[in-house]
Design a protein around this motif. Structure first.
Motif, PDB file in Angstrom:
ATOM      1  N   ALA A 106      43.909  32.082  36.676  1.00 44.83           N
ATOM      2  CA  ALA A 106      45.215  32.090  37.217  1.00 44.83           C
ATOM      3  C   ALA A 106      46.205  33.247  36.308  1.00 44.83           C
ATOM      4  CB  ALA A 106      45.685  30.684  36.791  1.00 44.83           C
ATOM      5  N   ALA A 107      45.727  33.263  35.243  1.00 47.59           N
ATOM      6  CA  ALA A 107      46.546  34.062  34.183  1.00 47.59           C
ATOM      7  C   ALA A 107      46.370  35.607  34.526  1.00 47.59           C
ATOM      8  CB  ALA A 107      46.148  34.103  32.561  1.00 47.59           C
ATOM      9  N   ALA A 108      45.021  35.799  35.244  1.00 46.15           N
ATOM     10  CA  ALA A 108      44.735  37.292  35.581  1.00 46.15           C
ATOM     11  C   ALA A 108      45.730  37.836  36.782  1.00 46.15           C
ATOM     12  CB  ALA A 108      43.276  37.505  35.947  1.00 46.15           C
ATOM     13  N   PHE A 109      45.840  36.750  37.799  1.00 47.15           N
ATOM     14  CA  PHE A 109      46.646  37.012  38.868  1.00 47.15           C
ATOM     15  C   PHE A 109      47.957  36.888  38.534  1.00 47.15           C
ATOM     16  CE2 PHE A 109      42.721  36.053  41.130  1.00 47.15           C
ATOM     17  CZ  PHE A 109      42.693  36.622  42.414  1.00 47.15           C
ATOM     18  N   ALA A 110      48.442  36.212  37.761  1.00 50.75           N
ATOM     19  CA  ALA A 110      49.811  36.061  37.281  1.00 50.75           C
ATOM     20  C   ALA A 110      50.257  37.426  36.353  1.00 50.75           C
ATOM     21  CB  ALA A 110      50.044  34.711  36.044  1.00 50.75           C
ATOM     22  N   VAL A 165      45.656  38.530  27.366  1.00 51.99           N
ATOM     23  CA  VAL A 165      44.706  39.609  27.738  1.00 51.99           C
ATOM     24  C   VAL A 165      45.071  40.366  29.139  1.00 51.99           C
ATOM     25  CG1 VAL A 165      42.825  38.262  28.730  1.00 51.99           C
ATOM     26  CG2 VAL A 165      42.451  40.386  27.321  1.00 51.99           C
ATOM     27  N   ALA A 166      45.695  39.462  29.900  1.00 55.29           N
ATOM     28  CA  ALA A 166      46.005  39.965  31.287  1.00 55.29           C
ATOM     29  C   ALA A 166      47.023  40.835  31.365  1.00 55.29           C
ATOM     30  CB  ALA A 166      46.444  38.806  32.147  1.00 55.29           C
ATOM     31  N   ALA A 190      39.709  36.176  32.043  1.00 52.82           N
ATOM     32  CA  ALA A 190      41.276  36.842  32.499  1.00 52.82           C
ATOM     33  C   ALA A 190      40.999  38.326  32.401  1.00 52.82           C
ATOM     34  CB  ALA A 190      42.125  36.177  31.551  1.00 52.82           C
ATOM     35  N   TYR A 191      40.186  38.641  31.295  1.00 50.53           N
ATOM     36  CA  TYR A 191      39.877  40.215  31.050  1.00 50.53           C
ATOM     37  C   TYR A 191      39.310  40.849  32.222  1.00 50.53           C
ATOM     38  CZ  TYR A 191      38.741  44.615  28.581  1.00 50.53           C
ATOM     39  OH  TYR A 191      38.633  45.776  28.294  1.00 50.53           O
ATOM     40  N   VAL A 192      37.939  40.248  32.838  1.00 49.63           N
ATOM     41  CA  VAL A 192      37.189  40.907  33.456  1.00 49.63           C
ATOM     42  C   VAL A 192      38.047  40.826  35.156  1.00 49.63           C
ATOM     43  CG1 VAL A 192      35.086  40.464  35.103  1.00 49.63           C
ATOM     44  CG2 VAL A 192      35.110  40.274  32.382  1.00 49.63           C
ATOM     45  N   VAL A 193      38.763  39.564  35.232  1.00 49.38           N
ATOM     46  CA  VAL A 193      39.346  39.586  36.591  1.00 49.38           C
ATOM     47  C   VAL A 193      40.618  40.552  36.788  1.00 49.38           C
ATOM     48  CG1 VAL A 193      40.699  38.055  38.089  1.00 49.38           C
ATOM     49  CG2 VAL A 193      38.883  37.132  36.955  1.00 49.38           C
ATOM     50  N   THR A 194      41.173  40.740  35.499  1.00 47.63           N
ATOM     51  CA  THR A 194      42.206  41.515  35.299  1.00 47.63           C
ATOM     52  C   THR A 194      41.713  42.984  35.726  1.00 47.63           C
ATOM     53  OG1 THR A 194      43.616  40.313  33.878  1.00 47.63           O
ATOM     54  CG2 THR A 194      44.126  42.722  34.016  1.00 47.63           C
ATOM     55  N   LEU A 195      40.551  43.659  35.153  1.00 47.64           N
ATOM     56  CA  LEU A 195      40.281  44.747  35.478  1.00 47.64           C
ATOM     57  C   LEU A 195      39.783  44.865  36.690  1.00 47.64           C
ATOM     58  CD1 LEU A 195      37.945  45.361  32.194  1.00 47.64           C
ATOM     59  CD2 LEU A 195      40.401  46.268  32.836  1.00 47.64           C
ATOM     60  N   ARG A 196      39.301  43.613  37.390  1.00 51.55           N
ATOM     61  CA  ARG A 196      38.914  43.989  38.956  1.00 51.55           C
ATOM     62  C   ARG A 196      40.081  44.118  39.757  1.00 51.55           C
ATOM     63  NH1 ARG A 196      33.799  42.015  40.341  1.00 51.55           N
ATOM     64  NH2 ARG A 196      34.247  42.807  42.342  1.00 51.55           N
ATOM     65  N   LEU A 197      41.211  43.331  39.309  1.00 52.57           N
ATOM     66  CA  LEU A 197      42.484  43.542  40.398  1.00 52.57           C
ATOM     67  C   LEU A 197      43.096  44.773  40.061  1.00 52.57           C
ATOM     68  CD1 LEU A 197      43.796  39.837  39.622  1.00 52.57           C
ATOM     69  CD2 LEU A 197      42.678  40.774  41.687  1.00 52.57           C
ATOM     70  N   THR A 198      42.800  45.605  38.847  1.00 53.03           N
ATOM     71  CA  THR A 198      43.527  46.773  38.614  1.00 53.03           C
ATOM     72  C   THR A 198      42.831  47.967  39.405  1.00 53.03           C
ATOM     73  OG1 THR A 198      44.222  46.053  36.340  1.00 53.03           O
ATOM     74  CG2 THR A 198      44.256  48.400  36.699  1.00 53.03           C
TER      75      THR A 198
END
Length: 445
Positions: free
Chosen positions: A257-261, A390-391, A425-433
């Motif tokens: 959730a934090a990664a998407f937010a 981290v996001a 959150a870190y891994v998902v954030t990098l995947r979303l970037t």
């Protein structure tokens, strides 16, 4: 392994710690220690001035105009006028007001002396009237710029590497007490700079020395003036429960959730920044009006104080945790929405740092989710802070430490959950970037 042919000269391995053994490095250590005193004193003065401006603009000025209490609409015209001044500063003064917060914390080196007035003015106005940003980025620039300028006055023949080291030490001193511990400030700057290996040790030693001295100066000035140290602290922390299977499940949920937010906040703020830069002065004033309007909407709808949407939020974290029972789930969701949108608007044009608002948004999200089964209040609070940090910052070690050291002894209890939430959150954030585009084209093999 083939033997080296006879007569071939053997090159001795380079000693990565050779600079530390030189007399010049010892001199730089002494310089870093001495500069830590005035730099940290200036940083303390900057934070004290921001605090006084906040009190002046939201308490003393309304009373002087005949209001018994600050009207809920007060932030709207105030932030609009502040946006006009910040826009003029960014447009007219050298340095463009310094670091653009929508782009995250990045290492750009110490600013030039001519840029410092614009950086300080833009940050003072932004933070003093309630923009949703923190003081860490201006302090890093101010500390580094002052240290390099002072070192240049003392030693005009200082090499570029020496200037960089002195500038880093000044930044260490400036943020030494801001995050609650000199070590937290050191970890933040280490991850931002991306140093590793032996070079990390070469830069870290004078930085830690300056940070330790800076923390002492902050403590001494806080005691002498009675103003406190302006350090990130919490009051009473509810006892944390031992991590269980449900807690680890919630760590996965909070991390995603934090990664998407965070991705949403970053993309919106960058899109707004692109539009603001087309007409800097007018657009910055408009964004100020937006921040003030969001604070007004929250205050009128929830019955809470508009200050919860304004400012960076670090001073509200303790009350938010200890007084969480005073907030309904609806009020918490409304606070997340208004604070996040005000955060986006502030990131796009005002000047400050992105750390503390990210902590606040994550903390509110964790508290809101703690109303659901299986998630303890303190664990949700800590995981929300770590995952959202981290996001937004992409600094995993700093994010874990921020979320756990802040809670004191209870931070050790919830640290396993925080680590899982931060990693997810870190891994998902990098995947979303989106990956950076290689404009050089494909390379021949």
């Amino acid at each position: 392994m083939p033997a080296t042919p006879s007569g071939t000269p053997v090159t001795a391995p380079q000693d990565p710690y050779a600079p530390v053994r030189t007399r010049g490095y010892t001199g730089l250590l002494v310089m870093a220690a001495l500069l830590g005193v005035p730099v940290s004193a200036v940083a303390f003065g900057f934070l004290a001035l921001v605090s006084e401006l906040q009190s002046l603009t939201y308490t003393e000025l309304p009373r002087a105009m005949g209001f018994e209490e600050t009207p809920s609409w007060w932030p709207v015209p105030l932030l609009g006028a502040a946006g006009l001044l910040v826009g003029l500063t960014v447009r007219r003064l050298p340095g463009g007001g310094g670091h653009r917060p929508a782009e995250g914390l990045v290492s750009t080196g110490a600013p030039a002396p001519a840029d410092l007035p614009g950086i300080v003015l833009a940050a003072l106005v932004s933070l003093g009237v309630g923009a949703v940003l923190g003081p860490e980025a201006p302090l890093i620039a101010l500390g580094g710029g002052l240290a390099v300028w002072a070192a240049g006055r003392v030693r005009r023949d200082l090499a570029p590497d020496g200037r960089a080291l002195v500038g880093a030490s000044g930044s260490f001193a400036a943020v030494s007490a801001l995050l609650g511990s000199p070590l937290l400030g050191a970890f933040l700057l280490m991850e931002v700079s991306g140093l590793a290996g032996p070079m990390l040790g070469v830069v870290l030693v004078p930085g830690l020395l300056s940070a330790g001295i800076g923390a002492l100066i902050f403590t001494g000035l806080g005691s002498w003036t009675g103003l406190g140290t302006y350090s990130l602290t919490l009051g009473e922390v509810p006892p944390a429960a031992a991590p269980g299977l449900a807690g680890f499940g919630w760590a996965l949920v909070l991390g995603v959730a934090a990664a998407f937010a965070g991705a949403g906040i970053r993309r919106l703020s960058l899109a707004l920044q692109e539009r603001v830069e087309r007409r800097t002065v007018v657009a910055t004033a408009a964004m100020g009006l937006v921040v003030g309007a969001l604070a007004l909407v929250y205050a009128e709808t929830s019955g809470k104080d508009a200050s919860e949407v304004l400012y960076s939020g670090e001073h509200e974290l303790g009350h938010l945790l200890s007084g969480s029972a005073e907030y309904s789930v609806g009020a918490l969701v409304l606070l997340i929405v208004c604070k996040s949108l005000a955060y986006c608007a502030s990131l796009s044009c005002f000047r400050g740092g992105p750390v503390f608002p990210a902590m606040f948004v994550g903390a509110v999200g964790g508290i809101a989710l703690s109303h659901l089964p299986g998630l303890h209040l303190t664990a949700g609070f800590a995981m929300g802070i770590g995952a959202m940090c981290v996001a937004m910052l992409r600094l995993p070690m700093t994010s874990v430490l921020l979320a756990t050291l802040l809670l004191g002894r209870d931070g050790l209890t919830v640290m396993p959950l925080v680590i899982v939430a931060v990693v997810v959150a870190y891994v998902v954030t990098l995947r979303l970037t989106p990956a950076p585009v290689d404009r050089a084209g494909p390379k021949e093999v």
